[in-house]
Design a protein around this motif. Structure first.
Motif, PDB file in Angstrom:
ATOM      1  N   ARG A  87       3.983 -12.256  16.717  1.00  0.00           N
ATOM      2  CA  ARG A  87       4.040 -11.809  15.327  1.00  0.00           C
ATOM      3  C   ARG A  87       2.651 -11.366  14.872  1.00  0.00           C
ATOM      4  O   ARG A  87       1.749 -12.186  14.739  1.00  0.00           O
ATOM      5  CB  ARG A  87       4.535 -12.940  14.424  1.00  0.00           C
ATOM      6  N   PRO A  88       2.472 -10.084  14.608  1.00  0.00           N
ATOM      7  CA  PRO A  88       1.157  -9.596  14.193  1.00  0.00           C
ATOM      8  C   PRO A  88       0.899  -9.889  12.717  1.00  0.00           C
ATOM      9  O   PRO A  88       1.820 -10.197  11.956  1.00  0.00           O
ATOM     10  CB  PRO A  88       1.244  -8.091  14.451  1.00  0.00           C
ATOM     11  N   GLU A  89      -0.342  -9.766  12.319  1.00  0.00           N
ATOM     12  CA  GLU A  89      -0.722  -9.923  10.927  1.00  0.00           C
ATOM     13  C   GLU A  89      -0.747  -8.558  10.247  1.00  0.00           C
ATOM     14  O   GLU A  89      -0.955  -7.532  10.885  1.00  0.00           O
ATOM     15  CB  GLU A  89      -2.104 -10.576  10.813  1.00  0.00           C
ATOM     16  N   ASP A  90      -0.523  -8.592   8.940  1.00  0.00           N
ATOM     17  CA  ASP A  90      -0.603  -7.357   8.153  1.00  0.00           C
ATOM     18  C   ASP A  90      -2.074  -7.095   7.836  1.00  0.00           C
ATOM     19  O   ASP A  90      -2.592  -7.487   6.795  1.00  0.00           O
ATOM     20  CB  ASP A  90       0.216  -7.505   6.875  1.00  0.00           C
ATOM     21  N   ARG A  91      -2.737  -6.411   8.739  1.00  0.00           N
ATOM     22  CA  ARG A  91      -4.178  -6.197   8.611  1.00  0.00           C
ATOM     23  C   ARG A  91      -4.484  -5.361   7.377  1.00  0.00           C
ATOM     24  O   ARG A  91      -3.895  -4.309   7.148  1.00  0.00           O
ATOM     25  CB  ARG A  91      -4.729  -5.504   9.857  1.00  0.00           C
ATOM     26  N   PHE A  92      -5.439  -5.868   6.593  1.00  0.00           N
ATOM     27  CA  PHE A  92      -5.880  -5.216   5.359  1.00  0.00           C
ATOM     28  C   PHE A  92      -4.714  -4.974   4.387  1.00  0.00           C
ATOM     29  O   PHE A  92      -4.801  -4.108   3.510  1.00  0.00           O
ATOM     30  CB  PHE A  92      -6.584  -3.892   5.673  1.00  0.00           C
ATOM     31  N   ASN A  93      -3.620  -5.746   4.555  1.00  0.00           N
ATOM     32  CA  ASN A  93      -2.442  -5.588   3.695  1.00  0.00           C
ATOM     33  C   ASN A  93      -1.924  -4.149   3.701  1.00  0.00           C
ATOM     34  O   ASN A  93      -1.394  -3.653   2.701  1.00  0.00           O
ATOM     35  CB  ASN A  93      -2.750  -6.024   2.259  1.00  0.00           C
ATOM     36  N   GLY A  94      -2.056  -3.486   4.831  1.00  0.00           N
ATOM     37  CA  GLY A  94      -1.673  -2.082   4.923  1.00  0.00           C
ATOM     38  C   GLY A  94      -0.207  -1.848   4.643  1.00  0.00           C
ATOM     39  O   GLY A  94       0.157  -0.924   3.881  1.00  0.00           O
ATOM     40  N   THR A  95       0.678  -2.676   5.220  1.00  0.00           N
ATOM     41  CA  THR A  95       2.110  -2.501   4.995  1.00  0.00           C
ATOM     42  C   THR A  95       2.472  -2.808   3.546  1.00  0.00           C
ATOM     43  O   THR A  95       3.293  -2.112   2.935  1.00  0.00           O
ATOM     44  CB  THR A  95       2.902  -3.421   5.948  1.00  0.00           C
ATOM     45  N   TYR A  96       1.864  -3.845   2.995  1.00  0.00           N
ATOM     46  CA  TYR A  96       2.115  -4.197   1.595  1.00  0.00           C
ATOM     47  C   TYR A  96       1.740  -3.029   0.680  1.00  0.00           C
ATOM     48  O   TYR A  96       2.497  -2.666  -0.230  1.00  0.00           O
ATOM     49  CB  TYR A  96       1.306  -5.441   1.223  1.00  0.00           C
ATOM     50  N   ILE A  97       0.591  -2.428   0.926  1.00  0.00           N
ATOM     51  CA  ILE A  97       0.129  -1.311   0.095  1.00  0.00           C
ATOM     52  C   ILE A  97       1.052  -0.106   0.239  1.00  0.00           C
ATOM     53  O   ILE A  97       1.357   0.587  -0.745  1.00  0.00           O
ATOM     54  CB  ILE A  97      -1.319  -0.936   0.467  1.00  0.00           C
ATOM     55  N   ILE A  98       1.522   0.156   1.459  1.00  0.00           N
ATOM     56  CA  ILE A  98       2.420   1.294   1.664  1.00  0.00           C
ATOM     57  C   ILE A  98       3.728   1.090   0.921  1.00  0.00           C
ATOM     58  O   ILE A  98       4.220   1.996   0.226  1.00  0.00           O
ATOM     59  CB  ILE A  98       2.668   1.518   3.170  1.00  0.00           C
ATOM     60  N   PHE A  99       4.304  -0.109   1.021  1.00  0.00           N
ATOM     61  CA  PHE A  99       5.555  -0.366   0.309  1.00  0.00           C
ATOM     62  C   PHE A  99       5.337  -0.314  -1.212  1.00  0.00           C
ATOM     63  O   PHE A  99       6.212   0.162  -1.948  1.00  0.00           O
ATOM     64  CB  PHE A  99       6.146  -1.711   0.718  1.00  0.00           C
ATOM     65  N   PHE A 100       4.200  -0.798  -1.677  1.00  0.00           N
ATOM     66  CA  PHE A 100       3.900  -0.720  -3.104  1.00  0.00           C
ATOM     67  C   PHE A 100       3.818   0.742  -3.545  1.00  0.00           C
ATOM     68  O   PHE A 100       4.358   1.120  -4.595  1.00  0.00           O
ATOM     69  CB  PHE A 100       2.574  -1.435  -3.387  1.00  0.00           C
ATOM     70  N   SER A 101       3.173   1.571  -2.733  1.00  0.00           N
ATOM     71  CA  SER A 101       3.054   3.002  -3.059  1.00  0.00           C
ATOM     72  C   SER A 101       4.404   3.699  -2.995  1.00  0.00           C
ATOM     73  O   SER A 101       4.700   4.574  -3.826  1.00  0.00           O
ATOM     74  CB  SER A 101       2.071   3.670  -2.091  1.00  0.00           C
ATOM     75  N   LEU A 102       5.226   3.334  -2.016  1.00  0.00           N
ATOM     76  CA  LEU A 102       6.560   3.929  -1.930  1.00  0.00           C
ATOM     77  C   LEU A 102       7.410   3.522  -3.137  1.00  0.00           C
ATOM     78  O   LEU A 102       8.253   4.299  -3.602  1.00  0.00           O
ATOM     79  CB  LEU A 102       7.244   3.497  -0.634  1.00  0.00           C
ATOM     80  N   GLY A 103       7.189   2.310  -3.643  1.00  0.00           N
ATOM     81  CA  GLY A 103       7.887   1.890  -4.856  1.00  0.00           C
ATOM     82  C   GLY A 103       7.499   2.741  -6.043  1.00  0.00           C
ATOM     83  O   GLY A 103       8.343   3.104  -6.871  1.00  0.00           O
ATOM     84  N   ILE A 104       6.210   3.085  -6.129  1.00  0.00           N
ATOM     85  CA  ILE A 104       5.757   3.976  -7.207  1.00  0.00           C
ATOM     86  C   ILE A 104       6.433   5.332  -7.073  1.00  0.00           C
ATOM     87  O   ILE A 104       6.972   5.885  -8.036  1.00  0.00           O
ATOM     88  CB  ILE A 104       4.226   4.138  -7.166  1.00  0.00           C
ATOM     89  N   GLY A 105       6.408   5.883  -5.867  1.00  0.00           N
ATOM     90  CA  GLY A 105       6.985   7.200  -5.645  1.00  0.00           C
ATOM     91  C   GLY A 105       8.482   7.244  -5.832  1.00  0.00           C
ATOM     92  O   GLY A 105       9.039   8.279  -6.196  1.00  0.00           O
ATOM     93  N   GLY A 106       9.152   6.103  -5.605  1.00  0.00           N
ATOM     94  CA  GLY A 106      10.600   6.088  -5.743  1.00  0.00           C
ATOM     95  C   GLY A 106      11.079   6.234  -7.168  1.00  0.00           C
ATOM     96  O   GLY A 106      12.130   6.821  -7.421  1.00  0.00           O
ATOM     97  N   LEU A 107      10.341   5.684  -8.129  1.00  0.00           N
ATOM     98  CA  LEU A 107      10.756   5.728  -9.531  1.00  0.00           C
ATOM     99  C   LEU A 107       9.886   6.633 -10.391  1.00  0.00           C
ATOM    100  O   LEU A 107      10.201   6.855 -11.558  1.00  0.00           O
ATOM    101  CB  LEU A 107      10.761   4.313 -10.121  1.00  0.00           C
TER     102      LEU A 107
END
Length: 499
Positions: free
Chosen positions: A70-90
């Motif tokens: 199980r890898p770590e989410d380095r620099f919270n990269g995945t979290y930031i991408i999903f947060f940005s996709l949430g912005i773009g979705g709405l």
């Protein structure tokens, strides 16, 4: 219920028994009484919230595939991408809704001194938000049904990229129309706007439900990031509206900046989504799992259900995910989702945007900034705060009776908003709250409660089913949300005619 989101253990005991979709019981074994799921860690206790813990543990445990760490989410990269996709979705929908002054400008006949005097024109101007809301919710329901049927037929990246492309094309059309004089075909422009809203809403629905379903295979914090990003999109659009109103005297320039910003961000979302599978952390959770299987009440899932690749007979593969078990598992959360969004859509934006300041002066506060500030900015910021709180606190739990109780209590917001200075009003003549502080307070409470409670039910949904049904459950939860929005929009349009 106390949830702790953290790094997953390297392995799960191999003697853990399998669960059937039709079996509500949960079997969990651990040497130190720590329960592990694919999204969170729960420490055993004798608290009354144990049933809520078991509800979330109804999702089958995510076993590590052989040879995978199980890898770590380095620099919270995945979290930031999903947060940005949430912005773009709405963001597209929010930009459509918050451009109130632009729609009012375009929907009145600018070349005629008697603009807006025609009864039909008056109806369009007074109830435009309700028409816009109905046009955005009904197509969304149809697209959610289609998306559910396409889960095992069309890959998620095809659905995501296609929906982003369609939204981008529509915003390019809206950018062109900003500079077109529509004063001679106001009703035609209204029809074009409604059609564009329906298309944008449909594509946004496919995008949001697909990405939200994708987060069902990730730890819970990523679903929270996506949902919080949606609230941030509303906040960004509200701030942009205020900045444009303050800096520009021409509503067309303001709208042009709006739509250009949305188009640029949609393009950014395309790039971020293409980047997502390149991250080791995201690639681990996006690894293929077996398609959803049809189980009878006596059958037990195979090892493939636990995320371990296996060879499955073609006759056992369901091209369409089993809807019955999903509806059974999510019935309570589905009711909460529908009622939450029904109350929210009933008030915002149709009712709340027609509340006027009690001050009769012609200052910028009453004529220009009251609605953008007290409605759009405050609501979206409060909504964002409510959603972000769920990153640290997740109470009450999915089986708690307090959760539906809090959801039902929000119906009190309807009379509170109606008793503010809503205009125009013909039948309800009493204005009980004769101060601008009341709509400000009610809007903050509406947004905060919507953000917190809606995020809870949405992140719980895909976590109470097996991993291979997480994406389908995400679409079903999105369907509940769309039903609530549609009902709320319909009731708002009806309610406005009786005020």
């Amino acid at each position: 219920m106390s949830l702790r989101t953290g790094q997953l253990p390297a392995s799960v005991p191999a003697h853990l028994p399998c669960l059937s979709l039709s079996t509500p019981a949960v079997a969990v074994v651990s040497e130190d009484d720590v329960y592990h799921s694919s999204n969170s860690t729960y420490r055993a206790s004798n608290s009354p919230h144990k049933a809520d813990q078991e509800a979330l543990l109804g999702k089958l445990l995510d076993h590590s595939a052989p040879g995978l760490q199980r890898p770590e989410d380095r620099f919270n990269g995945t979290y930031i991408i999903f947060f940005s996709l949430g912005i773009g979705g709405l963001l597209p929908w929010n930009f459509f809704v918050t451009a109130k002054e632009y729609w009012a400008f375009k929907l009145r006949n600018c070349s005629s001194p008697a603009s807006g005097k025609d009864p039909e024109d008056t109806d369009i101007l007074n109830y435009f938000e309700s028409y816009l809301a109905v046009a955005s919710t009904i197509p969304s329901l149809l697209c959610l049904m289609a998306n559910f049927l396409l889960i095992n037929r069309v890959q998620v990246h095809v659905r995501v990229l296609a929906s982003l492309t369609v939204s981008l094309i529509i915003f390019v059309v809206m950018i062109v129309l900003v500079k077109v004089d529509t004063s001679s075909w106001t009703r035609g422009f209204f029809s074009v706007t409604i059609v564009c809203m329906a298309i944008v809403s449909s594509s946004s629905t496919v995008f949001n439900s697909s990405v939200y379903g994708l987060t069902g295979s990730f730890p819970m914090r990523n679903a929270q990031a996506l949902i919080s990003g949606g609230a941030m999109g509303g906040t960004v659009s509200a701030v942009a509206s205020l900045v444009d109103l303050a800096a520009s005297s021409d509503v067309r320039d303001s709208a042009l900046a709006f739509f250009l910003t949305a188009a640029v961000f949609l393009g950014l979302c395309v790039g971020l989504y293409l980047l997502l599978p390149r991250l080791e952390y995201a690639r681990y959770y996006m690894r293929p799992v077996g398609p959803a299987h049809m189980f009878s009440g006596e059958e037990e899932p195979s090892q493939d259900t636990l995320g371990i690749p296996s060879v499955t007979p073609r006759s056992r593969v369901a091209h369409t995910p089993p809807l019955g078990p999903i509806l059974k598992k999510t019935a309570g959360l589905g009711f909460c989702t529908i009622f939450l969004y029904l109350v929210t859509a009933l008030i915002f934006p149709a009712i709340s945007t027609n509340i006027q300041s009690m001050h009769k002066s012609h200052s910028p506060w009453t004529t220009k900034f009251f609605v953008p500030l007290t409605v759009f900015l405050l609501y979206n910021f409060a909504d964002l705060c409510g959603r972000q709180i769920t990153a640290w606190i997740q109470m009450p739990g999915p089986r708690s009776k307090v959760l539906p109780g809090l959801v039902l209590l929000r119906i009190c917001f309807v009379p509170l908003f109606l008793l503010c200075n809503y205009q125009p009003r013909s039948h309800l003549t009493v204005v009980l709250f004769q101060s601008d502080i009341y709509p400000v307070l009610f809007t903050c409470l509406l947004g905060l409660s919507n953000g917190y409670l809606s995020t809870l039910v949405l992140i719980y949904g895909p976590k109470i089913v097996p991993r291979e049904l997480a994406e389908a459950t995400g679409v079903v939860m999105s369907f509940y949300m769309a039903v609530g929005l549609m009902l709320g929009s319909a009731f708002a349009a009806l309610l406005e005619h009786f005020i």
